[in-house]
Structure formats: structure tokens, C-alpha cells
Design a protein around this motif. Sequence first.
Motif, PDB file in Angstrom:
ATOM      1  N   ALA A   1      85.287 -49.848 120.800  1.00 49.43           N
ATOM      2  CA  ALA A   1      85.716 -48.740 120.673  1.00 49.43           C
ATOM      3  C   ALA A   1      85.422 -47.290 121.278  1.00 49.43           C
ATOM      4  CB  ALA A   1      86.675 -49.471 119.226  1.00 49.43           C
ATOM      5  N   PHE A   2      84.551 -47.109 120.848  1.00 45.62           N
ATOM      6  CA  PHE A   2      83.829 -45.523 120.580  1.00 45.62           C
ATOM      7  C   PHE A   2      83.232 -45.078 122.049  1.00 45.62           C
ATOM      8  CE2 PHE A   2      85.312 -44.720 116.122  1.00 45.62           C
ATOM      9  CZ  PHE A   2      84.481 -43.878 116.229  1.00 45.62           C
ATOM     10  N   SER A   3      82.918 -46.640 122.319  1.00 51.65           N
ATOM     11  CA  SER A   3      82.341 -46.699 123.761  1.00 51.65           C
ATOM     12  C   SER A   3      83.602 -46.444 125.471  1.00 51.65           C
ATOM     13  CB  SER A   3      81.375 -47.865 124.847  1.00 51.65           C
ATOM     14  OG  SER A   3      81.822 -48.351 125.803  1.00 51.65           O
ATOM     15  N   ILE A   4      84.712 -46.772 125.094  1.00 48.65           N
ATOM     16  CA  ILE A   4      85.249 -46.788 125.803  1.00 48.65           C
ATOM     17  C   ILE A   4      86.406 -45.154 125.595  1.00 48.65           C
ATOM     18  CG2 ILE A   4      88.370 -47.911 126.022  1.00 48.65           C
ATOM     19  CD1 ILE A   4      86.656 -50.420 125.441  1.00 48.65           C
ATOM     20  N   ALA A   5      86.556 -45.036 124.546  1.00 47.95           N
ATOM     21  CA  ALA A   5      86.779 -43.390 124.462  1.00 47.95           C
ATOM     22  C   ALA A   5      86.260 -42.531 124.437  1.00 47.95           C
ATOM     23  CB  ALA A   5      86.535 -43.454 122.031  1.00 47.95           C
ATOM     24  N   THR A   6      84.961 -42.749 124.963  1.00 51.63           N
ATOM     25  CA  THR A   6      83.699 -41.905 125.520  1.00 51.63           C
ATOM     26  C   THR A   6      83.955 -41.946 126.922  1.00 51.63           C
ATOM     27  OG1 THR A   6      82.468 -41.776 123.624  1.00 51.63           O
ATOM     28  CG2 THR A   6      81.730 -41.255 125.493  1.00 51.63           C
TER      29      THR A   6
ATOM     30  N   VAL B   1      76.272 -46.341 118.325  1.00 53.89           N
ATOM     31  CA  VAL B   1      75.664 -46.785 119.598  1.00 53.89           C
ATOM     32  C   VAL B   1      76.714 -46.634 120.752  1.00 53.89           C
ATOM     33  CG1 VAL B   1      75.019 -49.609 120.747  1.00 53.89           C
ATOM     34  CG2 VAL B   1      74.126 -48.622 118.597  1.00 53.89           C
ATOM     35  N   GLY B   2      78.119 -46.810 120.641  1.00 56.82           N
ATOM     36  CA  GLY B   2      78.972 -46.659 122.036  1.00 56.82           C
ATOM     37  C   GLY B   2      78.927 -44.745 122.449  1.00 56.82           C
ATOM     38  N   VAL B   3      78.664 -44.584 121.830  1.00 59.61           N
ATOM     39  CA  VAL B   3      79.035 -42.442 122.723  1.00 59.61           C
ATOM     40  C   VAL B   3      77.422 -42.697 122.988  1.00 59.61           C
ATOM     41  CG1 VAL B   3      79.163 -40.785 121.125  1.00 59.61           C
ATOM     42  CG2 VAL B   3      80.672 -42.102 120.457  1.00 59.61           C
TER      43      VAL B   3
ATOM     44  N   ALA C   1      89.649 -45.077 118.479  1.00 57.90           N
ATOM     45  CA  ALA C   1      88.611 -45.821 117.653  1.00 57.90           C
ATOM     46  C   ALA C   1      88.140 -45.201 116.749  1.00 57.90           C
ATOM     47  CB  ALA C   1      88.085 -45.335 118.781  1.00 57.90           C
ATOM     48  N   ALA C   2      88.567 -44.704 116.133  1.00 55.57           N
ATOM     49  CA  ALA C   2      89.001 -44.261 114.415  1.00 55.57           C
ATOM     50  C   ALA C   2      89.281 -45.239 113.671  1.00 55.57           C
ATOM     51  CB  ALA C   2      88.537 -42.666 114.171  1.00 55.57           C
ATOM     52  N   MET C   3      89.953 -44.833 114.251  1.00 55.19           N
ATOM     53  CA  MET C   3      91.494 -46.417 113.451  1.00 55.19           C
ATOM     54  C   MET C   3      91.184 -47.274 113.357  1.00 55.19           C
ATOM     55  SD  MET C   3      95.058 -44.683 114.233  1.00 55.19           S
ATOM     56  CE  MET C   3      95.943 -46.636 113.586  1.00 55.19           C
TER      57      MET C   3
END
Length: 239
Positions: free
Chosen positions: A171-176, A219-221, A195-197
Motif C-alpha cells: 500500500a505504501f509502495s503504491i502510494a509513493t 519497506v514500501g516507502v 495506505a494508512a487505512m
Amino acid sequence: MKPTRFIDSVNCAIEGILHTTRTQKHMRYHFLAALAVLFAALLLRVSSIEFMLLALAISFVLFAELLNTAIEVVVDMISPEYHPMAKLAKDVAAGAVLVAAFGTAIMGYLVLSKYVLPWQRLGLEMVGTESELGMVVSAVLVLIVVVILKARSGTGKPLEGGGASGHAAVAFSIATSVSLHTQDPLIALFCFILAAMVSHSRLLLRIHRPREVVVGALVGVGITFAVHLLFRAFWQGGL
């Protein structure tokens, strides 16, 4: 007995605020958020009217939390055992706090966005745009690293539990990636909120612990940003 002097009334009011702060973690979160927002407002040098609106909105949230705590205390005193009506009263009071917090968030965004978003846009432009190939490579590398972390921890399953939250990482990888690709601060904000949700849902389902969710998010970011910088260095080097 009802206090007769003004100073006694003030002391009672302060005791109520202190009790709420000691016993209600959400009140402590509200105070921390209020300090952060007010400090940012001073740092950004907002106008007097804007500062007044922020202070009023923050006061409204704190007032709603105090009222919610008072209702909870009265309900517990009247109905110490579980009762559907007692639960309903607490739920409605908590809903009032949620509405107040939501309104305050909107107010804070409307006031601070014109100061913060230009700097965020400038930062995104300085970092550069994410390539489509970089987005794909980032997602694959994130999944590989998550699998390795799960294997090393020896806990959980491939899609459930383990040393790092795969949902949070992806989720955080996609957001970044979306943030770097679009270069739009508002879209970036919404992506990271989503991503936080997603990450929070893993905590609500008791699949992951907070540390595992944080590790997954980092890791994602981290991997996505590192891949972006690597691709950018190759392009600038003419490779």
C-alpha cells in the motif's frame, strides 16, 4: 458541594480536564495534534483570522472529548452493567467527537494547505517523476523483501501475519509511486491516507502488531524511493 468561589470553580474545571487527559488516550492524541497544528501555524505565519479559526476548531474537538468523557462517567454510574441503551449513549457521544474531529480536519486543511502544498509540490518536482518501469520494479522488490522478512521471522503465513505487513508494504509502495508519478500534493495526500487505512485494518483484524505494520510501511516507502533514485541516476548518466 457546588463551589462558591470563582477560583474553586476554575480548579474543578481544571481537575476535569486533567482527569480526562489521564484516563482518555484520545484526549492526549487531541492535545498532541493541537500542539502540532498550532506550532505549524506559527511557523508558517498564518494570518490572525486563520489562526483564530484553527484555535476555535481545536477547542471544539477538545470540548467534544470532554463532553464525551462526562457522558461515559454518568452512564457508567447509572448502568455499571452492560445495557444496550448505555452502549448507544456512549456510541452517540463518541460520534459527536468524530464529527468534531472531521470538521476540524477540514478546517485545518483549508487553512494550512495553501502554505504547505506549494512546498510539497516543489519537493516532488525536485525528486522527479517516477517511471512506469520503476513502479513495477519497486512493487516486485517490495514483495520479495516482505517474503524474506516473513521467512526470517518464522511467524505467520505468506499472506497473513509475519515479521512485516505485506499489505502495508504494498500500500505504501503504491502510494509513493503514485505520488512521484503524478507530482500532485493532494493526490499524494489521499494515497497515503488510503495506505494508512489499509495498514490500520491489519491492526483491527489482529493479524499484525504495530511494529510489523510500521516495518512494512517503511519497506514500501524506502524501496520505492530508492528504486526511483536509482532509475533517475541511470537516466541522468545516460545509461
